[in-house]
Design a protein around this motif. Sequence first.
Motif, PDB file in Angstrom:
ATOM      1  N   THR A 148      30.991  51.178  25.270  1.00  0.00           N
ATOM      2  CA  THR A 148      31.783  52.336  24.838  1.00  0.00           C
ATOM      3  C   THR A 148      33.252  52.023  24.581  1.00  0.00           C
ATOM      4  OG1 THR A 148      32.229  52.906  27.151  1.00  0.00           O
ATOM      5  CG2 THR A 148      30.288  53.925  26.110  1.00  0.00           C
ATOM      6  N   HIS A 149      33.670  50.789  24.829  1.00  0.00           N
ATOM      7  CA  HIS A 149      35.102  50.482  24.681  1.00  0.00           C
ATOM      8  C   HIS A 149      35.311  48.977  24.519  1.00  0.00           C
ATOM      9  CE1 HIS A 149      34.331  49.692  28.920  1.00  0.00           C
ATOM     10  NE2 HIS A 149      35.420  48.919  28.915  1.00  0.00           N
ATOM     11  N   LEU A 150      36.546  48.635  24.169  1.00  0.00           N
ATOM     12  CA  LEU A 150      36.950  47.230  24.119  1.00  0.00           C
ATOM     13  C   LEU A 150      37.579  46.841  25.446  1.00  0.00           C
ATOM     14  CD1 LEU A 150      38.611  46.569  20.633  1.00  0.00           C
ATOM     15  CD2 LEU A 150      36.576  45.462  21.559  1.00  0.00           C
ATOM     16  N   GLU A 151      37.104  45.770  26.015  1.00  0.00           N
ATOM     17  CA  GLU A 151      37.671  45.255  27.264  1.00  0.00           C
ATOM     18  C   GLU A 151      38.765  44.238  26.927  1.00  0.00           C
ATOM     19  OE1 GLU A 151      37.982  45.074  31.403  1.00  0.00           O
ATOM     20  OE2 GLU A 151      36.630  46.344  30.234  1.00  0.00           O
ATOM     21  N   MET A 152      39.929  44.398  27.550  1.00  0.00           N
ATOM     22  CA  MET A 152      41.043  43.468  27.324  1.00  0.00           C
ATOM     23  C   MET A 152      41.089  42.460  28.472  1.00  0.00           C
ATOM     24  SD  MET A 152      45.031  44.323  26.462  1.00  0.00           S
ATOM     25  CE  MET A 152      45.350  45.180  28.004  1.00  0.00           C
ATOM     26  N   ILE A 153      41.094  41.176  28.119  1.00  0.00           N
ATOM     27  CA  ILE A 153      41.052  40.113  29.121  1.00  0.00           C
ATOM     28  C   ILE A 153      42.292  39.240  28.959  1.00  0.00           C
ATOM     29  CG2 ILE A 153      39.719  38.168  30.023  1.00  0.00           C
ATOM     30  CD1 ILE A 153      37.288  39.450  28.495  1.00  0.00           C
ATOM     31  N   LEU A 154      43.065  39.109  30.025  1.00  0.00           N
ATOM     32  CA  LEU A 154      44.260  38.265  30.008  1.00  0.00           C
ATOM     33  C   LEU A 154      43.882  36.846  30.408  1.00  0.00           C
ATOM     34  CD1 LEU A 154      47.360  37.942  29.781  1.00  0.00           C
ATOM     35  CD2 LEU A 154      47.493  38.548  32.209  1.00  0.00           C
ATOM     36  N   GLN A 155      44.218  35.883  29.541  1.00  0.00           N
ATOM     37  CA  GLN A 155      43.930  34.483  29.829  1.00  0.00           C
ATOM     38  C   GLN A 155      45.177  33.640  29.570  1.00  0.00           C
ATOM     39  OE1 GLN A 155      40.478  33.542  27.409  1.00  0.00           O
ATOM     40  NE2 GLN A 155      39.085  34.287  28.999  1.00  0.00           N
TER      41      GLN A 155
END
Length: 352
Positions: A148-155
Amino acid sequence: MINLYNTHIENLSIHRVGNKSRNEAIFLSEQPFNLNDEIVPLMKEFFFKPFREKEENYFQFAHEIDLDYNDMFKFATEVFDNPSSVHEISKKITTHLFEQSNHPHIKNGEVYVTYLSNVNIDNNVVDAIGIFKSEIQADFLQFEEKATHLEMILQQGVSLNKLDKGCIIFNYKKEEGYKILTVDSNRYDARYWLEHFLSVDAFEDENFITKKYLKFCQNFAKDVVFPAEDKKEEVMFMNRSVNYFAKNDQFEETNFLNEVLDNPDLIPEFKNYKMDKGEKYSIEDVTSFPIANAAVSDARKSIKNIINLDTHIQIKMDFINPESAEKYVEKGWDEEKQMYYYLVYFNKEQKS
């Protein structure tokens, strides 16, 4: 002068070095990296961009006893003698760097060792060895589609916009210790890269001597010409000096002094200043040398040609046409105002 436009990366080995004082390990890859058409142009820009943007100050491997005792000189010679050995030698190079990584400030990072072909230096096409290091990790975002959404991942990873350290060893001038260019964006320990790892001295060619002599002239202008004459003459001396270098292929000190010093009383002052300060600039015994045009262009950019007045007015001289300042700028003293003045002649104002 170098031209890396047509340079090919023939081989790339990637390793990692830690900091010995923090008990961080070294990781050596068993095989070289498998280059492909997608990664090569990115790595070329990553590796070479700092050298295109940097003033060319060359170095050479050195050792107080003999060049053969310089580890990096030996490694480079082994690679140039047998390019197929570059990956195995890259492990030795990385281990050598690791052995120097024992100061608490030294950062861990990836080490890239490359064999380069079709490198143009001083109008000669040669092979070269590139050694580069990335140290600073940059934040970046990755996104992953969920139901249902875009997941934001910090790398974190290495930014291709900035190389932290690097050197290019050219298979050129071997007898002098090879010609070398180096960059260091994170100068937390200047001795670590240049002295401890590479063990290099400045390469004293015409480029080096031209820069040093012009820098010497710049300080002579500030320390001697300005106190003896005035700011205009300081600027004009450097103006004439730069133009002498620009229009001649060979430097001759006697001709130079006769041409650029309007006041003959300053000639012995120049010679005395050179006796006193020449060693600092490595020109104490230099009276004649080929002029490097690239060094003159670099020096022209760094030399200030502006007279700053205490009335918040600036007068900018033109290094291209020094005779204009000689003919059209006069300095005088106004008795009524008890102030100096500059009188500037012109025909019309130019549109900005």
